[in-house]
Write an enzyme that holds these catalytic residues in place. Sequence first.
Site: not given
Ligand code: BGC
Length: 738
Positions: A264
């Site tokens: 993530d």
């Molecule tokens: C989120 C993800 C997301 C990623 C990219 C993170 O903060 O938890 O779900 O895909 O950011 O935007």
Amino acid sequence: MKKIYLLAAALSIFACGQQQEKNVPLYLDPDAPIEARVEDALSRMTLEEKNAMTHAQSKFSSPGVPRLGIPELWHSDGPHGIRPEVLWDEWNQAGWTNDSCTAFPALVNLAATWDCELSRLYGECIGAEARYREKDILLGPGINMGRTPLNGRTFEYMGEDPYLASRLVVPYVQGVQSNGVAACVKHFAVNNQETNRTATNSVVDDRTLYEIYLPAFKAAVDGGAWAIMGSYNLYNGQFNCHNKKLLCDILKDEWGFDGVVISDWGGCRDDDEAVTNGLDIEMGTWTNGLRGAASDSYQNYHLARPYLERLRDGRASEEVLNDKARRILRTIFRTSMGKEQHFGSFTSPEHFAASRKIAAEGLVLLKNDGVLPLQVPQDGKILLVGENAYKMMTVGGGSSSLKAKYEVIPLDGIKEAFAGKAEVKWERGYVGDTQTSYNKVNTGQDLSESRSAIQLGQDAVAAAKEADCVIFIGGLNKSKYQDNEGTDRLDIGLPYCQDELIEALSEVAKRLVVVNISGSPVSMPWADKVNAIVQAWYGGSEFGHALADVLTGVVNPSGKLPFTIPYALADGPLKTERQYPGIMEEGKQWWQEYYDEGVFIGYRWYDTKQIPVQFPFGYGLSYTDFELSGATVKPSGKGWTVTAVVKNVGKLAGAEVVQLYISDTEASVERPAKELKGFEKVFLNPGESRKLSFSVDRQALSFFDAEKHEWVAEPGEFHALLGTSSEDIKADLVFSLK
Ligand code: BGC
């Protein structure tokens, strides 16, 4: 950039082809088997090139191999539409004018359809939008379980039941991937709250892990998912983006996942574990370099320079690097360099039609004393009350925020439906969230208000007295502490004194319909005082039309709750701070959160403990009536077949979701009163009936024995319960396992 790589690759094929037909490097031959292409490409790559692939080069891309004509990977949120293009190093939108997408309904809305075909349609459409926008990896779907109604991201997930999410996630993933776009299933695993999400260690026993929190991920992997995203939290004291047990032991070894594991954004936290514990691509790390704008800050990522140094001085093995590179190459050969070239499509009429269909089919009718579908006298007066009748909801809420090509608000959808028939007016009633922008995407609405809260309420009540029908459209929104990434809700009640306003309206309105728009359960203390209740969700571009379709009866509602709506938060399974939101223990660096409730979340808790709820899991009404009859259970092959006939006994065409729950009455471990193990959604004309058949295998009877590390079905009596919600059981069939 990517197009240039592809062009270079194509030209080299063409040049080779001119001289000697077979003189094409194997990895460029789209007809060659993927594994052969992977090995060929790998054999041509330098250590530095392999290392470069394992970490981001911009906010949403990671490098390919330019020298070999292998394109970079472009990642995009997900999961409700394709996020607008962002600046190279920033979250803010880049200001393109050709990236406004189709906004699809939130995943909780999809879950409420209980319709696997619609899930495939959703996947196919969003995948086509991703492909058109040259995205290789769609960051979704999210399938974390609804452990607490307070989780700020409940709206991005598929409810509280592992079986429901398992059934729905597979067609979504396959639909996306049919476009040559990898679905990146997130957030792996036990990531069930936003409070302290990057600093909480989830303490979960293996039985609970395997029975509740892993099944939907396993289903996605078995269904062929090409990518998995690690979550921010810790499990077993280790961050999940490089968690050995979750990524190496379970995902890759036990389940045989051959795709790519992506962190993530900012979830990678350790130089050594990032290398050894199953992470393949590191994204979004907040290095000092990024903040301080060093010349190439991406070199500061854990899997960048620190990894290269380890590879060069022998602390890290090239074999492990090769495994990461293979997975990344496989992803590229499955997507942008795949055998079939896809071009996708964007904001097509078909996509908007799909969005409308999914939005409408997910609407859940919770109560109806006959007021719906709405009948108003010619030139009658309909009054809408509530901010959510007007506020656009596709902007906001975190990474799933969109820049939609358009969004039909409820006020416009309902006005359109009653044009020439009735007058539709709107009173705001209360002020909730006046924000209209996120990451520099602006809805263009003006939500400023000069009236006081008291005045707003009085105006709404005065107008309600004059109307033939009042439709209250409120609920939550996507601001902080509501349905929003990064924060959890603080309670399950409605904010902004909406309960009081609904009560006041109920005293004066001739007929009062409440439409609650939220992504998570809200308590409804006024339920007895209103004529009808519709649970609605963030429904995307076509939401206003979809809602009007259901209110007017153009669409007969068929949605079912993907989670329980309790009377009060305190009725639920999370009783202590150590369960939620976690406690800081002496000497520990991270919040510790103990999943003491075990497998008893959602209806598993309420049913087993016999705690009354406002609306049960799986519940939802229709404008027609259904009857279930002739239920049987018979041994067949290695398991059993449960059958029943469902008949539409009302006057309108409609759909029912028949649900099969299994109950194990005597077991050596404490088991939930019942667990969903089958469902089917059937569309029937008036008078029409259909025979349904469900297969029950040993797995459906099993619990996970942590000591043996295997699924166990104990001999004895079981019940097959057929019904239309976890509480409305119409047939109880006993069978036994010898
Ligand atoms: C989120 C993800 C997301 C990623 C990219 C993170 O903060 O938890 O779900 O895909 O950011 O935007």
